[in-house]
Design a protein around this motif. Structure first.
Motif, PDB file in Angstrom:
ATOM      1  N   UNK A 593       0.837  -1.279   0.057  1.00 57.04           N
ATOM      2  CA  UNK A 593      -0.043   0.170  -0.019  1.00 57.04           C
ATOM      3  C   UNK A 593       0.848   1.527   0.146  1.00 57.04           C
ATOM      4  N   UNK A 594       1.973   1.132   0.802  1.00 55.06           N
ATOM      5  CA  UNK A 594       2.941   2.425   0.650  1.00 55.06           C
ATOM      6  C   UNK A 594       3.401   2.603  -0.520  1.00 55.06           C
ATOM      7  N   UNK A 595       3.795   1.652  -1.332  1.00 53.21           N
ATOM      8  CA  UNK A 595       4.469   1.501  -2.437  1.00 53.21           C
ATOM      9  C   UNK A 595       3.386   2.260  -3.525  1.00 53.21           C
ATOM     10  N   UNK A 596       2.158   1.796  -3.414  1.00 53.25           N
ATOM     11  CA  UNK A 596       1.103   2.363  -4.336  1.00 53.25           C
ATOM     12  C   UNK A 596       0.787   3.386  -4.088  1.00 53.25           C
ATOM     13  N   UNK A 597       0.849   3.931  -2.839  1.00 51.45           N
ATOM     14  CA  UNK A 597       0.676   5.588  -2.414  1.00 51.45           C
ATOM     15  C   UNK A 597       1.619   6.351  -2.967  1.00 51.45           C
ATOM     16  N   UNK A 599       3.474   5.636  -5.421  1.00 48.30           N
ATOM     17  CA  UNK A 599       3.203   5.677  -6.756  1.00 48.30           C
ATOM     18  C   UNK A 599       2.121   6.586  -7.304  1.00 48.30           C
ATOM     19  N   UNK A 600       1.380   6.894  -6.627  1.00 42.19           N
ATOM     20  CA  UNK A 600       0.013   7.522  -6.792  1.00 42.19           C
ATOM     21  C   UNK A 600      -1.086   6.715  -7.690  1.00 42.19           C
ATOM     22  N   UNK A 601      -0.947   5.382  -7.155  1.00 40.16           N
ATOM     23  CA  UNK A 601      -1.821   4.360  -7.867  1.00 40.16           C
ATOM     24  C   UNK A 601      -2.507   3.624  -7.056  1.00 40.16           C
ATOM     25  N   UNK A 602      -3.113   4.320  -5.911  1.00 44.07           N
ATOM     26  CA  UNK A 602      -3.723   3.705  -5.029  1.00 44.07           C
ATOM     27  C   UNK A 602      -5.189   3.558  -5.236  1.00 44.07           C
ATOM     28  N   UNK A 603      -5.711   4.764  -6.023  1.00 42.70           N
ATOM     29  CA  UNK A 603      -7.249   4.608  -6.377  1.00 42.70           C
ATOM     30  C   UNK A 603      -7.519   3.527  -7.369  1.00 42.70           C
ATOM     31  N   UNK A 604      -6.261   3.450  -8.272  1.00 36.99           N
ATOM     32  CA  UNK A 604      -6.264   2.464  -9.536  1.00 36.99           C
ATOM     33  C   UNK A 604      -6.462   1.126  -9.000  1.00 36.99           C
TER      34      UNK A 604
END
Length: 703
Positions: A593-597, A599-604
Motif C-alpha cells: 500500500x505504501x508503494x502504491x501510495x 506511485x500515486x496508484x492507490x485509487x487504481x
C-alpha cells in the motif's frame, strides 16, 4: 513477591470492564496465596542429620523391629485362628516345591540337591525378614534360566567339563583325586559360579533397599514384565526340548541361543531316545489335563491336587523297576545325597566375571517380589514395605549362597497356591521348609532313577501361564495398543536375542513410548456443554456449543523442550491461524500500500481484493486449558510467551485456565506475568470464556 504478582493480576482481571460479573466469578481467587517455602537448607540438613544420628531406646527398638518383622508378628500370632491355614498351605506348597526344585535345578545347569537346598533356606529366611504374609519365595524359572546361561558360559570358559580341578576351588567337590585331595568337577564348579552370582545379586538387592531405590521398579511396567517373562519362558521351553527327546546336545548361550538350540535339535533329531519321548508324552498327557482341572475347580477344592508329586513318584518307580537307564539309555537324575554339605563361601575371584550378569538377575528378582507382595497386601488389606522386601529377598540370596544355594525370588504360581489354601502369616513358609527338610534328610536318594525328561515336562507345564499370554493379545490390543507393542518388542527381544538384552530393550522401548506419547499428544478443541460449566472435546462428543469469537484448546501433555514445536504447530492448525504468517502478510500488505501510495496508484488498485493480511481472523480470544499440563520447563515457558506475544500482535488474547500449582509456580518464576502485559490466569475454562466474552463486549483491556 511471587504471591503478590499473581494476586495483582487477579485484581487486574477484577477491575476490567466486565465489572461486577467478573468480580463475582473471581472472588474466591483473591485468597489463594502460595505458602512460603522454607529455604534455610543448612537448618534443614542439620535437623535431618540430628534425627538420623540420634540414638534413643525407642528408636533402637523401632529399628530392630522394622528390620526383623518376625519379632512383630510372631508374639501376636493367634494359634487357634492361624495355625491350621498356615500348616495346610505350608505342607501343600512344600509338596509342590519338591519336584519343581529338582526340575529347576536342571534348568539352572546344576545338580538336583541344590534346588532342594535353595527352597529350604529361602523359605526360612523370608519368614524372618519378609513383610508379606502370602508370597512364596523359592525358585523362579526365569531367574533360573538367566542364572543357567551365566553358569554354562563360565564353565565353558574354565576350559574343562569334568577334570582337572580349577585352581583355587579345591575342596568344593566330593570326589577325590589320589585319595588325599578332593577335586572340583564340573558340577561343583557350576555350583561355585551360581553361588557367587547369588551372593552378588543379594548384595545388589540389599544395597537397593539401603539406598531406597525401589523406584527403579516403576520403569518395569506390567506389560514389559509380562513380555519379558513370556519371552524367557519360550527360551526355557526351548532349553528343555532336548531332555524331552533324550538328545545329547550342548546347551547354547549368548545372543541368538534360541535359534542355535533349535538348529542343533533338528540336526540331531534322528538320535531321539524313544523311551524318553514316550515318557514325556505320557507325563504331558497326565499333567496338562490335571492342571486344567485344578484351575477350573479351584473354588471347590480346598487344595490343588499335587499331581506333579504323583507323576514324579510313578515315573521314579517305573524307571527303577523297568531299568530304563540300563535298558534304553534314559538320562536319570542320579545320586541325590541326604543331609547338608558343609558351608562354603562364594569364590571371590569370580566376582569380576559375573558382577554385570548379576545386575539384571537382581532387578528381575526384586521387581517380581515387590510387585507380588504389594498386590497381595492390597488384596488382603495390609501393608508391606518395599525397601524391607528388598532387604528380605537380598538376604534370601546372600545367606544361602554360603550353603550351596542359587538365586531365588517370589513365584506367582506357588503364591496363588498359598493364598488359596488358607495361608494367614509367614509361618506357612516355615512349615514348607520343614517339608523340604524331611525330603533332604530321608527321601532324596529315592529319586535316583527319576528321568530328566520328567523334570523337563514339569518345568514346561509350569510355564503355561506365561505362554497363554498370547491368548490375551486381542484383549490387550483393544485396551492399549502401546502396551501391546511394548509387550511384543520385549518378548521378541528376550526370546530371539537374549534375556539380558531383552530386558534392556524393553525398558528403553517403554521409555521411548512415553516420550513419543508426550511428543505427539492429543490436542483437541473444546466445546461447551449446555447449561453447565463443563467443556469437552468437540471431536469426541456431539451437541457441544462454541462461544462466538472464543477458541478453547486443550494440550494433553506437559509442555517441554521435546514437544514445544508440536504444541505451537498443533495450536496453529486447530485454530486455523498462524499469527506469524498473519503478521508477515500484514507487513507485506502495508508495504504494498505504501508503494502504491507513493506511485500515486492507490485509487487504481482499489478494485483488487483485500489482501489476506487484512482479513479478520475470526476470533478474538484463545483459552488454553492446561489441566493436562503436568509441568513446564524453560523451553515451555518461553513457548507460551511467544504464543501470547504472536497472537497479541494480531489482537488475539491468550488466556490460561486450570493450571496446577506446579505450572503456576513455573510461570511465576519464569516471569510470565510482566507489568503491562495482559497474560491472564483462570481457575476454570468457564471463567476464562466468560472473561473473554465480557472483554469483547466492553472493549479490550488496557495493556
Amino acid at each position: 513477591m511471587a504471591a503478590m504478582t499473581e494476586t495483582n493480576h487477579i485484581h487486574e482481571m477484577m477491575e476490567g470492564p466486565e465489572g461486577d460479573d467478573a468480580k463475582c466469578s473471581f472472588h474466591h481467587t483473591m485468597f489463594l496465596e502460595p505458602q512460603e517455602k522454607k529455604r534455610n537448607m543448612k537448618a534443614l540438613l542439620l535437623k535431618r542429620a540430628k534425627e538420623t544420628c540420634s540414638c534413643t531406646p525407642a528408636k533402637i527398638k523401632d529399628c530392630v523391629l522394622g528390620f526383623f518383622p518376625i519379632l512383630q508378628w510372631l508374639p501376636k500370632y493367634k494359634l487357634r485362628e492361624y495355625l491350621l491355614g498356615d500348616v495346610m498351605s505350608g505342607v501343600i506348597v512344600g509338596v509342590l516345591l519338591v519336584p519343581q526344585s529338582i526340575a529347576y535345578s536342571l534348568l539352572a545347569g546344576l545338580e538336583p540337591i541344590y534346588g532342594l537346598y535353595t527352597s529350604f533356606f529361602s523359605c526360612i529366611i523370608y519368614c524372618i525378614f519378609g513383610t508379606s504374609r502370602h508370597i512364596s519365595v523359592s525358585i523362579f524359572g526365569v531367574v533360573c534360566l538367566m542364572l543357567g546361561q551365566v553358569v554354562d558360559r563360565e564353565v565353558e570358559r574354565a576350559g574343562y567339563q569334568l577334570e582337572p580341578a580349577v585352581p583355587g576351588l579345591e575342596g568344593l567337590g566330593n570326589g577325590t583325586g589320589n585319595g588325599t585331595e578332593p577335586l572340583c568337577d564340573r558340577g561343583c564348579y557350576a555350583m561355585a559360579v551360581a553361588a557367587t552370582i547369588t551372593f552378588i545379586s543379594g548384595v545388589y538387592q540389599v544395597a537397593m533397599g539401603f539406598f531406597q531405590v525401589g523406584f527403579v521398579s516403576v520403569y518395569l511396567s506390567d506389560s514389559l514384565l509380562s513380555g519379558f517373562v513370556t519371552g524367557a519362558s519360550i527360551t526355557v521351553l526351548t532349553s528343555q526340548v532336548k531332555y524331552l527327546l533324550g538328545l545329547d546336545i550342548p546347551r547354547s548361550g549368548g545372543v541368538g541361543s534360541l535359534i542355535t538350540t533349535w538348529i542343533n535339535i533338528f540336526r540331531n533329531i534322528h538320535t531321539t531316545n524313544i523311551c524318553d519321548l514316550i515318557t514325556s508324552f505320557l507325563c504331558f498327557l497326565v499333567l496338562i489335563p490335571a492342571k486344567e482341572l485344578n484351575e477350573r475347580f479351584k473354588s471347590k477344592l480346598k487344595a490343588p491336587v499335587p499331581v506333579e508329586l504323583f507323576v514324579v513318584v510313578a515315573a521314579t518307580l517305573a524307571s527303577h523297576f523297568g531299568k530304563l537307564r540300563e535298558t534304553y539309555g534314559s538320562s536319570v537324575s542320579g545320586h541325590i545325597p541326604t543331609g547338608f554339605l558343609p558351608p562354603r563361601p562364594p569364590v571371590w575371584t569370580l566376582i569380576p566375571d559375573v558382577a554385570l550378569d548379576a545386575i539384571p538377575i537382581a532387578i528381575i528378582g526384586f521387581a517380581i517380589t515387590v510387585s507380588l507382595s504389594e498386590m497381595f497386601a492390597k488384596k488382603h488389606g495390609y501393608s508391606v514395605r518395599a525397601n524391607q522386601e528388598m532387604y528380605a529377598i537380598g538376604f534370601c540370596n546372600i545367606i544361602p549362597s554360603f550353603f550351596h544355594c542359587f538365586t531365588t525370588s517370589a513365584a506367582l504360581a506357588k503364591t496363588l497356591v498359598k493364598e488359596s489354601t488358607g495361608c494367614r502369616t509367614q509361618m506357612s513358609g516355615m512349615v514348607t521348609s520343614l517339608v523340604i527338610l524331611l525330603v533332604l534328610l530321608v527321601i532324596a536318594p529315592l529319586f535316583y532313577s527319576l528321568q530328566k525328561c520328567v523334570l523337563a515336562v514339569i518345568t514346561i507345564v509350569n510355564l503355561r501361564g506365561a505362554l497363554l499370554k498370547f491368548r490375551d493379545l486381542p484383549k490387550m490390543w483393544h485396551l492399549s495398543r502401546v502396551d501391546t507393542v511394548v509387550w511384543g518388542v520385549t518378548m521378541a527381544a528376550t526370546a530371539l536375542v537374549s534375556t539380558e538384552i531383552g530386558l534392556l530393550v524393553g525398558v528403553c522401548f517403554s521409555m521411548l513410548c512415553v516420550i513419543f506419547r508426550t511428543q505427539r499428544p492429543e490436542a483437541p478443541l473444546l466445546g461447551w456443554v449446555a447449561e453447565s460449566e463443563t467443556y469437552e472435546s468437540l471431536s469426541a462428543y456431539k451437541n457441544l456449543q462454541t462461544q462466538p469469537g472464543v477458541v478453547v484448546f486443550r494440550f494433553e501433555a506437559p509442555i517441554y523442550y521435546i514437544n514445544k514445536e508440536c504444541f505451537k504447530s498443533t495450536l496453529y492448525k486447530q485454530t486455523g491461524v498462524n499469527p506469524v504468517w498473519v503478521k508477515a502478510a500484514k507487513k507485506k500488505a502495508e508495504k504494498r500500500k505504501l508503494k502504491e501510495k507513493e506511485a500515486g496508484s492507490g485509487d487504481k488498485q482499489s478494485g483488487v481484493p483485500v489482501d489476506f493480511g487484512s482479513e479478520p481472523v475470526g476470533f478474538h480470544s484463545i483459552v488454553i486449558d492446561c489441566c493436562a499440563v503436568q509441568f513446564l520447563d524453560t523451553a515451555g515457558i518461553r513457548t507460551l510467551k511467544e504464543v501470547c506475544k504472536d497472537y497479541g500482535d494480531i489482537d488475539v488474547h491468550v488466556l490460561l485456565a486450570q493450571c496446577n500449582p506446579s505450572v503456576r509456580s513455573s510461570l511465576l518464576r519464569g516471569e510470565f506475568f510482566k507489568e503491562g502485559e495482559d497474560h491472564l490466569l483462570f481457575h476454570s475454562v468457564h471463567q476464562a470464556v466468560d472473561f473473554a466474552l465480557g472483554t469483547q463486549r466492553h472493549g479490550a483491556p488496557k495493556n
